[in-house]
Design an enzyme around this catalytic site. Structure first.
Site, PDB file in Angstrom:
ATOM      1  CG  ASP A  88      -2.008  -0.900   0.907  1.00 20.80           C
ATOM      2  OD1 ASP A  88      -2.656  -1.158  -0.241  1.00 20.80           O
ATOM      3  OD2 ASP A  88      -2.513  -1.507   1.850  1.00 20.80           O
ATOM      4  CG  ASP A 149      -7.352  -3.923  -1.785  1.00 16.52           C
ATOM      5  OD1 ASP A 149      -7.825  -5.154  -2.393  1.00 16.52           O
ATOM      6  OD2 ASP A 149      -7.761  -3.887  -0.808  1.00 16.52           O
TER       7      ASP A 149
HETATM    8  N1  GLY Z   1      -7.189  -1.863   0.810  1.00 17.60           N
HETATM    9  C1  GLY Z   1      -7.707  -2.083   2.045  1.00 17.60           C
HETATM   10  C2  GLY Z   1      -9.150  -2.022   2.000  1.00 17.60           C
HETATM   11  O1  GLY Z   1      -9.837  -1.552   1.096  1.00 17.60           O
HETATM   12  O2  GLY Z   1      -9.767  -2.297   3.209  1.00 17.60           O
END
Ligand code: GLY
Length: 381
Positions: A88, A149
């Site tokens: 992330d 994601d």
């Molecule tokens: N990227 C983690 C979520 O969307 O909860």
């Protein structure tokens, strides 16, 4: 629809939040109050992004100063490798230091963002040709796991190739997007949340949900990540397959919305009066669809279809999901992780960010901080 008023309410709440948060970063709410942290969560870039958007909207220096302080904190985070052992990094640095570079052309912010792209590249697994989402290399549970994601983390890599002239970042992003398209996006245009690959060969093993209703279900936020992520991959590559994937996943999303045009938390979850929404999924999808629309010709019938879908969802979010006047959050009724009972009906900082980005797209044709070159805008709302 009065988007301007909604933006101004968001700017007002954010000004109060700078004081309320006092240098800390908001994550998700509990009992209508944000849980704050010291910049060690995957979500911390969204607060920076909100501050930069408020600054660009209002020109008020207090937002710029607060945003710059967050970038300072992101410099410390990378210098000390604090909670960066996950993919992330794209969310974190696209909306903080990259945004600062885009707005101020600050060289230190540019260097920090390139360093962040280098940190993300440490998660590239050359044997299997994918970016490992979570956990250490070789981890038995997560070593071969990719997740949808991650599509929103790829713009950082595309950008780094553009800045440095080194194609390695973009090559990795393209190979990862292709794998995601092949294995995470299913034949009916729905998506797995996560997928396991053989770490040595990259061959497919199995899909698995992490935050969705069950394995094989379609977690709505994951579907929204797909819509926006593939649209952004198209922006950087102009590969029509990515735009097509963005459109197909968007159509899947739109066709399964309830009457008020805001998604439940999983398209396969049984629906009754207690079923939770995920307003953040609808805000992300709205941004993704607006990105898609900007690449379609005026005579393309999909343009009208997606524009109407965006307007329906955004109207509903503004009228029924925006928080009350003095709230810390901007957008209520998001869900973080229903399976774990974690913030199942709350506000969450990414929901707030994408809600404001969507409003800024509608009102100002501002497309957030995912890419920095200008492109001809084809749509006026
Ligand atoms: N990227 C983690 C979520 O969307 O909860």
């Amino acid at each position: 629809m009065e988007w301007k008023q909604a933006i101004e309410e968001a700017v007002h709440k954010t000004a109060k939040n700078i004081v309320r948060f006092n240098g800390l970063f908001p994550h998700v709410s509990e009992n209508q109050q944000y849980r704050l942290n010291n910049n060690d969560e995957w979500t911390n870039g969204f607060w920076s992004g909100i501050l930069w958007l408020c600054y660009e909207y209002s020109g008020d220096k207090k937002f710029k100063e607060a945003a710059e302080l967050t970038v300072k904190s992101f410099q410390e985070r990378i210098d000390n490798s604090i909670s960066l052992d996950h993919h992330d990094i794209g969310f974190l640095y696209s909306l903080s230091s990259k945004a600062q570079w885009m707005i101020e052309k600050n060289e230190q912010a540019r260097q920090l963002t390139i360093a962040a792209a280098d940190a993300l590249m440490k998660r590239w697994r050359p044997n299997g040709q994918y970016i490992q989402a979570w956990g250490p290399e070789g981890d038995p549970e997560n070593g071969g796991r990719i997740i949808i994601d991650c599509m929103l983390n790829l713009p950082l890599l595309f950008w780094a190739s553009g800045q440095t002239g080194n194609p390695a970042y973009k090559d990795a992003a393209i190979l990862h997007a292709d794998k995601t398209r092949r294995y995470i996006v299913r034949g009916d245009d729905s998506t797995f949340h996560t997928f396991h690959l053989d770490p040595e060969t990259g061959n497919p093993l199995n899909g698995e949900t992490h935050q969705g209703y069950q394995n094989g279900s379609t977690w709505t936020r994951g579907q929204a990540w797909a819509i926006y992520g593939f649209a952004l991959a198209y922006v950087y590559t102009k590969n029509p397959l990515y735009l097509e994937t963005a459109k197909r996943t968007a159509r899947y999303f739109v066709e399964r919305l309830p009457e008020d045009s805001v998604a439940y938390w999983d398209f396969c979850a049984p629906v009754n009066s207690q079923t939770k929404r995920d307003s953040s999924a609808s805000a992300i999808a709205a941004c993704g669809m607006m990105e898609i629309i900007s690449h379609l010709d005026d005579c393309d019938p999909d343009k009208i279809y997606f524009r109407e879908a965006v307007l329906r969802s955004m109207k509903s979010l503004v009228e029924n999901y925006a928080t009350e006047k003095d709230s810390e959050g901007l957008l209520d009724h998001g869900s973080y992780c229903i399976r774990r009972g974690e913030s199942p009906d709350d506000f969450m900082i990414w929901g707030d960010y994408y809600y404001l980005e969507a409003l800024m797209r509608l009102e100002k044709e501002h497309s957030g901080y995912w890419y920095e070159f200008t492109k001809q805008k084809l749509t006026a709302y």
